[in-house]
Design a protein around this motif. Sequence first.
Motif, short mmCIF file in Angstrom:
data_model
loop_
_atom_site.label_atom_id
_atom_site.label_comp_id
_atom_site.label_asym_id
_atom_site.label_seq_id
_atom_site.Cartn_x
_atom_site.Cartn_y
_atom_site.Cartn_z
N ARG A 1 0.77 -1.20 0.11
CA ARG A 1 -0.05 0.20 -0.06
C ARG A 1 0.81 1.14 -0.01
NH1 ARG A 1 -5.21 -0.49 4.12
NH2 ARG A 1 -5.94 -2.56 3.23
N ALA A 2 0.28 2.29 -0.31
CA ALA A 2 1.02 3.50 -0.47
C ALA A 2 1.29 3.85 1.14
CB ALA A 2 0.21 4.75 -1.06
N ILE A 3 2.14 4.63 1.32
CA ILE A 3 2.71 5.10 2.75
C ILE A 3 1.77 6.40 3.05
CG2 ILE A 3 4.46 5.98 4.35
CD1 ILE A 3 6.31 4.57 2.75
N ILE A 4 1.05 6.48 4.14
CA ILE A 4 0.26 7.73 4.47
C ILE A 4 1.42 8.57 5.48
CG2 ILE A 4 -1.65 6.86 3.85
CD1 ILE A 4 -2.34 6.29 6.71
N HIS A 5 1.01 9.73 5.48
CA HIS A 5 1.92 10.75 6.05
C HIS A 5 1.16 11.96 6.99
CE1 HIS A 5 4.14 14.85 6.41
NE2 HIS A 5 4.88 14.05 7.04
N GLU A 6 1.51 12.46 8.02
CA GLU A 6 0.99 13.58 8.65
C GLU A 6 1.91 14.56 9.05
OE1 GLU A 6 -2.49 15.18 9.81
OE2 GLU A 6 -2.61 13.55 9.18
N HIS A 7 1.73 15.59 8.88
CA HIS A 7 2.74 16.60 9.37
C HIS A 7 2.10 17.80 10.50
CE1 HIS A 7 5.13 20.64 8.33
NE2 HIS A 7 5.37 20.08 9.46
N LEU A 8 2.59 17.67 11.59
CA LEU A 8 2.06 18.23 12.72
C LEU A 8 2.89 19.53 13.06
CD1 LEU A 8 1.30 15.41 15.24
CD2 LEU A 8 -0.16 16.33 13.70
N GLN A 9 2.13 20.50 13.34
CA GLN A 9 2.90 22.02 13.64
C GLN A 9 1.97 22.26 14.99
OE1 GLN A 9 5.73 22.05 12.26
NE2 GLN A 9 5.29 24.40 11.03
N LEU A 10 2.57 21.90 16.17
CA LEU A 10 2.01 21.84 17.48
C LEU A 10 2.39 23.34 17.99
CD1 LEU A 10 2.56 18.09 18.30
CD2 LEU A 10 0.11 19.24 17.60
N GLY A 11 3.15 23.78 17.84
CA GLY A 11 3.76 25.04 18.42
C GLY A 11 4.34 24.75 19.85
N GLU A 12 4.61 25.89 20.54
CA GLU A 12 5.42 25.39 21.57
C GLU A 12 4.77 24.97 22.95
OE1 GLU A 12 8.94 27.70 22.64
OE2 GLU A 12 9.30 28.48 20.49
N ILE A 13 4.07 23.84 22.69
CA ILE A 13 3.32 23.31 24.03
C ILE A 13 4.20 22.60 24.75
CG2 ILE A 13 0.85 23.55 22.61
CD1 ILE A 13 1.29 20.52 22.11
N SER A 14 3.92 21.88 25.51
CA SER A 14 4.91 21.24 26.51
C SER A 14 5.57 19.92 25.90
CB SER A 14 4.19 20.77 27.84
OG SER A 14 3.40 19.65 27.59
N ARG A 15 6.67 19.37 26.35
CA ARG A 15 7.19 18.42 25.48
C ARG A 15 6.34 17.27 25.64
NH1 ARG A 15 12.40 16.92 24.21
NH2 ARG A 15 13.11 14.80 24.31
N ASP A 16 5.67 17.06 26.86
CA ASP A 16 5.08 15.75 26.89
C ASP A 16 3.57 16.00 26.16
OD1 ASP A 16 6.34 14.69 29.04
OD2 ASP A 16 5.23 15.44 30.47
N ALA A 17 3.11 17.19 25.81
CA ALA A 17 2.00 17.32 25.10
C ALA A 17 2.24 17.08 23.57
CB ALA A 17 1.47 18.60 25.12
N ILE A 18 3.38 17.43 23.28
CA ILE A 18 3.89 17.18 21.96
C ILE A 18 4.18 15.67 21.58
CG2 ILE A 18 5.98 17.39 20.26
CD1 ILE A 18 6.24 20.24 21.48
N ARG A 19 4.63 14.97 22.59
CA ARG A 19 5.04 13.50 22.37
C ARG A 19 3.74 12.58 22.28
NH1 ARG A 19 10.55 11.55 24.50
NH2 ARG A 19 9.00 10.46 26.18
N MET A 20 2.70 13.30 23.23
CA MET A 20 1.18 12.56 23.20
C MET A 20 0.46 12.74 22.17
SD MET A 20 0.93 10.42 25.67
CE MET A 20 2.33 10.09 26.71
N ALA A 21 0.73 13.85 21.36
CA ALA A 21 -0.04 14.29 20.24
C ALA A 21 0.50 13.36 19.10
CB ALA A 21 0.16 15.84 19.80
N ALA A 22 1.79 13.32 19.00
CA ALA A 22 2.53 12.46 17.99
C ALA A 22 2.06 10.87 18.30
CB ALA A 22 3.92 12.40 18.06
N VAL A 23 1.93 10.40 19.47
CA VAL A 23 1.45 9.03 19.71
C VAL A 23 -0.08 8.82 19.11
CG1 VAL A 23 0.88 7.40 21.39
CG2 VAL A 23 3.13 8.46 21.54
#
Length: 163
Positions: free
Chosen positions: A129-151
Motif C-alpha cells: 500500500r501507499a505510505i500515508i503521512h501526517e505533518h504536525l505543527q503543534l507550536g511551543e506546547i509542553s514536551r509531554d503534550a507534543i509527544r502524546m499528540a504524536a503518539v
Amino acid sequence: MFPERLRNLAMLILDDAEQARLKIATAESCTGGLLAALFTEIPGSSNVFERGFVTYSNRAKEEMLGVPGDALADYGAVSEPVARMMAEGALGNSRANIAVGITGVAGPGGGTKMKPVGTVHIACARENRAIIHEHLQLGEISRDAIRMAAVETALNLIQAQMR
C-alpha cells in the motif's frame, strides 16, 4: 501511565490487527518508545506488536532502519522523507505488516526557524500500500503534550492503514 482514550484506541487497534492477522512495528525518534510502551502496556499485545525501534540519533536511523545518511543530510532528521524511510525501514527490518515512523522536535529547545518546536512528521507503511503521512505543527506546547499528540496521530494512521 497513558490517557484512557489512547489506551482504548491502542486496544482497538490491537484487537483489529489480531483479527486481521497483522503485525505492527514502530520506529520512534522524538517519542522515545512511547508508542511501543503504550502497545506493550496492554496484556496480549505480543500477539500483534512485533517490535519497536527507538532511533533517537541519526546514526541509529541509519544503522537500524537503513535511512541513508545523504537523506538525513539533505532533508534533516525531522522531515517527511525521513519519516517515510523510518516506516519503510521498520517494515523491512521486522516481520511486521504495518509500521510507523515518528520524528520531530519535542522541545523545549532544538527548534529552528524552518523546523520550530512542535514540528512532527509521522508516516505509516503497510505492505503493498501507499505510505500515508501526517505533518504536525503543534507550536511551543509542553514536551509531554507534543509527544502524546504524536503518539495519538500515529495510532490514527495505523488505524487508517488497517481499513
